[in-house]
Enzyme design. Structure first.
Site, PDB file in Angstrom:
ATOM      1  N   HIS A 216       0.799  -1.315  -0.041  1.00  0.00           N
ATOM      2  CA  HIS A 216       0.073  -0.023   0.041  1.00  0.00           C
ATOM      3  C   HIS A 216       0.768   1.453  -0.150  1.00  0.00           C
ATOM      4  CE1 HIS A 216      -4.017  -2.002   1.699  1.00  0.00           C
ATOM      5  NE2 HIS A 216      -3.535  -2.364   0.439  1.00  0.00           N
TER       6      HIS A 216
ATOM      7  N   GLU B  28       0.567   4.045   1.869  1.00  0.00           N
ATOM      8  CA  GLU B  28       1.050   4.511   3.237  1.00  0.00           C
ATOM      9  C   GLU B  28       2.468   3.695   3.438  1.00  0.00           C
ATOM     10  OE1 GLU B  28      -1.790   3.405   1.892  1.00  0.00           O
ATOM     11  OE2 GLU B  28      -3.379   4.242   3.163  1.00  0.00           O
TER      12      GLU B  28
ATOM     13  N   CYS C 255      -6.093   1.902   5.206  1.00  0.00           N
ATOM     14  CA  CYS C 255      -6.602   0.848   5.871  1.00  0.00           C
ATOM     15  C   CYS C 255      -6.237   0.279   7.130  1.00  0.00           C
ATOM     16  CB  CYS C 255      -6.491  -0.340   4.810  1.00  0.00           C
ATOM     17  SG  CYS C 255      -4.745  -1.043   4.942  1.00  0.00           S
TER      18      CYS C 255
ATOM     19  N   CYS D 205      -2.269  -0.432   7.352  1.00  0.00           N
ATOM     20  CA  CYS D 205      -1.297   0.821   7.138  1.00  0.00           C
ATOM     21  C   CYS D 205      -1.616   1.570   8.713  1.00  0.00           C
ATOM     22  CB  CYS D 205      -1.983   1.565   5.937  1.00  0.00           C
ATOM     23  SG  CYS D 205      -1.402   0.734   4.372  1.00  0.00           S
TER      24      CYS D 205
HETATM   25  O1  LIG Z   1      -5.007   2.254   2.332  1.00  0.00           O
HETATM   26  C1  LIG Z   1      -4.911   1.831   0.941  1.00  0.00           C
HETATM   27  N1  LIG Z   1      -3.700   2.071   0.437  1.00  0.00           N
HETATM   28  C2  LIG Z   1      -3.759   1.328  -0.787  1.00  0.00           C
HETATM   29  O2  LIG Z   1      -2.470   1.610  -1.246  1.00  0.00           O
HETATM   30  N2  LIG Z   1      -4.492   0.680  -1.236  1.00  0.00           N
HETATM   31  C3  LIG Z   1      -4.083   0.068  -2.594  1.00  0.00           C
HETATM   32  C4  LIG Z   1      -4.284  -1.296  -2.587  1.00  0.00           C
HETATM   33  C5  LIG Z   1      -4.658  -1.799  -3.961  1.00  0.00           C
HETATM   34  O3  LIG Z   1      -3.747  -1.603  -5.014  1.00  0.00           O
HETATM   35  C6  LIG Z   1      -5.731  -0.537  -4.281  1.00  0.00           C
HETATM   36  C7  LIG Z   1      -7.139  -0.995  -3.852  1.00  0.00           C
HETATM   37  O4  LIG Z   1      -7.627  -1.626  -5.069  1.00  0.00           O
HETATM   38  P1  LIG Z   1      -9.215  -1.779  -5.193  1.00  0.00           P
HETATM   39  O5  LIG Z   1      -9.862  -0.355  -5.074  1.00  0.00           O
HETATM   40  O6  LIG Z   1      -9.299  -2.357  -6.736  1.00  0.00           O
HETATM   41  O7  LIG Z   1      -9.836  -2.731  -4.260  1.00  0.00           O
HETATM   42  O8  LIG Z   1      -5.412   0.543  -3.469  1.00  0.00           O
HETATM   43  C8  LIG Z   1      -5.750   0.415  -0.803  1.00  0.00           C
HETATM   44  C9  LIG Z   1      -5.873   0.901   0.446  1.00  0.00           C
HETATM   45  C10 LIG Z   1      -7.308   0.618   1.383  1.00  0.00           C
HETATM   46  O9  LIG Z   1      -7.697   1.778   1.824  1.00  0.00           O
HETATM   47 ZN   LIG Z   2      -3.312   0.070   3.504  1.00  0.00          ZN
END
Ligand SMILES: O=c1[nH]c(=O)n([C@H]2C[C@H](O)[C@@H](COP(=O)(O)O)O2)cc1CO
Ligand SMILES: [Zn+2]
Length: 161
Positions: free
Chosen positions: A77, A79, A102, A105
């Site tokens: 992710h 963060e 999330c 993170c």
């Molecule tokens: O905090 C986050 N930070 C983050 O980088 N992500 C990324 C993971 C995935 O590559 C994408 C989420 O994919 P999707 O919306 O298709 O489920 O975003 C997802 C979250 C979830 O909140």
């Molecule tokens: Zn996350």
């Protein structure tokens, strides 16, 4: 007389987070994060992507099907990448991120000593992950602020010189 329409600090740092998100190979959601010290120095920046050595063209980017055939077990992710990419002491720093963090993170944010999160989008607000994030942020005294409005920053590199 100085220019009037310069970027505020919040616009500047969330703008950097968004620029970073443009590096993401995720076809569905591109997230960017930028960590800023108390004296307004950028000390970490990242976007959602695969770990080093994991080929963007070999690993899956899909969302459905067998878990191991989706992106979810592999993507770092934004963060967490911003935290891991930083070599600095992150205590009392602010994390700017385009999407509310999330719970995984949130744990890393708290453990790194970051005390403020500024986010833009909260489309995941009612998810279990985001609810757990808020529980942990509240317990650990990490504040989280949504930027008051959405805005457009136009960057035209040709015109900018
Ligand atoms: O905090 C986050 N930070 C983050 O980088 N992500 C990324 C993971 C995935 O590559 C994408 C989420 O994919 P999707 O919306 O298709 O489920 O975003 C997802 C979250 C979830 O909140
Ligand atoms: Zn996350």
């Amino acid at each position: 007389m100085k220019r009037e329409n310069y970027l505020s600090w919040d616009e500047y740092f969330i703008g950097l987070a968004h620029l970073s998100a443009l590096r993401s190979k995720d076809p569905n959601t591109q997230v960017g994060a930028c960590i800023v010290s108390q004296d307004k120095k950028v000390v970490g920046i990242g976007y959602n992507g695969l770990p080093k050595g994991c080929d963007d063209d070999e690993f899956p980017w899909g969302k459905v099907g067998d878990n191991l055939d989706t992106k979810y077990p592999y993507v770092v992710h934004a963060e967490l990448n911003a935290i891991l990419n930083s070599g600095a002491d992150l205590r009392n720093c602010t994390l700017y991120v385009s999407l509310f963090p999330c719970n995984e993170c949130a744990k890393a944010i708290i453990q790194a000593g970051i005390t403020r999160v500024v986010y833009e989008c909260d489309k995941n607000w009612t998810s279990d992950g985001a609810i757990a994030s808020r529980k942990m942020f509240d317990a650990a005294c990490v504040t989280y602020d949504k930027l008051p409005k959405r805005y457009t920053i136009h960057i035209d590199i040709e015109d900018n010189v």
